[in-house]
Design an enzyme around this catalytic site. Sequence first.
Site, PDB file in Angstrom:
ATOM      1  N   LYS A  78       0.857  -1.181   0.000  1.00  0.00           N
ATOM      2  CA  LYS A  78       0.000   0.000   0.000  1.00  0.00           C
ATOM      3  C   LYS A  78       0.896   1.236   0.000  1.00  0.00           C
ATOM      4  CE  LYS A  78      -3.880   1.789   2.829  1.00  0.00           C
ATOM      5  NZ  LYS A  78      -4.685   1.509   4.043  1.00  0.00           N
ATOM      6  N   SER A 153      -9.522   1.407   3.061  1.00  0.00           N
ATOM      7  CA  SER A 153      -8.709   2.205   2.178  1.00  0.00           C
ATOM      8  C   SER A 153      -7.651   1.398   1.428  1.00  0.00           C
ATOM      9  CB  SER A 153      -8.030   3.318   2.977  1.00  0.00           C
ATOM     10  OG  SER A 153      -7.156   2.765   3.947  1.00  0.00           O
ATOM     11  N   SER A 177      -9.552  -1.049   7.216  1.00  0.00           N
ATOM     12  CA  SER A 177      -9.019  -0.870   5.863  1.00  0.00           C
ATOM     13  C   SER A 177      -8.314  -2.069   5.246  1.00  0.00           C
ATOM     14  CB  SER A 177      -8.075   0.325   5.823  1.00  0.00           C
ATOM     15  OG  SER A 177      -8.828   1.499   5.695  1.00  0.00           O
TER      16      SER A 177
HETATM   17  N1  GLN Z   1     -12.878   3.605   6.474  1.00  0.00           N
HETATM   18  C1  GLN Z   1     -12.361   4.047   7.740  1.00  0.00           C
HETATM   19  C2  GLN Z   1     -12.002   5.498   7.630  1.00  0.00           C
HETATM   20  O1  GLN Z   1     -12.418   6.084   6.704  1.00  0.00           O
HETATM   21  C3  GLN Z   1     -11.171   3.212   8.126  1.00  0.00           C
HETATM   22  C4  GLN Z   1      -9.960   3.551   7.361  1.00  0.00           C
HETATM   23  C5  GLN Z   1      -8.757   2.747   7.724  1.00  0.00           C
HETATM   24  O2  GLN Z   1      -8.839   1.691   8.350  1.00  0.00           O
HETATM   25  N2  GLN Z   1      -7.608   3.264   7.342  1.00  0.00           N
HETATM   26  O3  GLN Z   1     -11.331   6.071   8.425  1.00  0.00           O
END
Ligand code: GLN
Length: 476
Positions: A78, A153, A177
């Site tokens: 990532k 994400s 994420s």
């Molecule tokens: N979707 C969640 C957010 O928007 C979690 C994101 C993540 O785990 N980086 O913060």
Amino acid sequence: MELHTLTAHELSRKLRAREISALELTEAVLAHIERVEPAIQAYITPTPELAREQAKQAQARIDQGDPSPLLGIPVALKDNMCTEGVKTTCGSQILHNFVPPYNATVYRKLQEAGAVLVGKTNLDEFAMGSSTENSGFFTSRNPHDTERVPGGSSGGSTAAVAAHETILALGSDTGGSIRQPASFCGVVGMKPTYGRVSRYGLVAYASSLDQIGPITKDVRDCALLMNAISGEDPNDSTCVQLPVPDFTDALVDDVKGMRLGVPKEFFAQGVQPEVVTSVRSAIDKLAAAGAEVMEVSLPTAEYGLPIYYILAPAEASSNLARYDGTRYGLREGFEEGHIRMMEKTRAKGFGNEVLQRVMIGTYALSAGYYDAFYLKAQQARTLLRRDFERAFEQCDALVCPTSPTPAFKIGELADDPLAMKLADVLTIPVNLAGLPGISVPCAPVNGLPVGLQIIAKPFDEATALRVAYAWEQMQG
Ligand code: GLN
């Protein structure tokens, strides 16, 4: 043979048996990236030249009899993990040209294990999002249906694994994420215990929640990758000094006598009935295989989302203060003095979601509001953690859905930020409690993947892997 479709453990056997070479494998994956990337868009920066070079080095080690199971295996990172000499953008225009001068510990460990970096993958800007639609560059596609999001994400890493554009990948999970996109794309994704894997070189989003973890095609690969990245690190004081077990020892295909708790709040309203059916049937099969299944309650879990959306933005507002045009990435308005430079750089470099969260976080931390919001959220977080502790007095692991729905369409939730945030309602409590959790595919709904989430006690990833493996074996 379609080398790119195999798992790391299958490929490792072939490499060692000299049926294939590391370069041949890397070329197969790179060729497949060329073929499908226009439709999937998983990568921000593919690294084919580096991959070829690393593949040659891996082959030399294989030839010398080095037993590392990841030697010569393609991996994607990532793009919020620092890679020396390779651009690391965090999916943000503010870091569009940032080339780190050092490696994240996880990347260093993967290099030591002999893995081959094939590229840096797309993400929601600074990991804030659930679909990759917040990426400062483009939206990645779900390989099961390219009109749908891969989740986020870590959507780029997950789409890449699901589309066979890499063999292994790493993601980061602050509120879901890794697990949520794994669920959307029908692959395996694990968030280790907070403190299990070093975050040195992971660009910080919310430091009390962030963890790096594996995204793989099966549970054995997940265990292999956990072996490679886990363990203490003098560069990350939050990474604990605990012995790391060989996680492949947990892959015993036996759940007899294991006590599995079903948190009733995680099957409540908002979770699509078809998802409930799919997950319930997986739990029934685990019970038929000898697991003892019981209902448990996490009464504070319903506050997970509001707690998270105070704490994560608060931490983000502090972590993201460093992007101001002085040291990293984008710089605008330098001639107009440092205040204007900061304003212009941040206004131009950050996308809307990031700006919004920085503002919410700054507000929640400001004098007069700190007690009402930040402190309250911290207190509620403690209660939530205790709910899990109580549940784990009765059982060895919790089983529930990973996400309330299968993958949604690109643009479908763009005007509904609350619905978007609800995609993580079942994963966020796990981060708040610092627990390990894994998502493994269960029966699809209307042809779209669904994830079974297995949550374990702190530093007991092995138990989550054991249940996940047993479930995977049952499906054949
Ligand atoms: N979707 C969640 C957010 O928007 C979690 C994101 C993540 O785990 N980086 O913060």
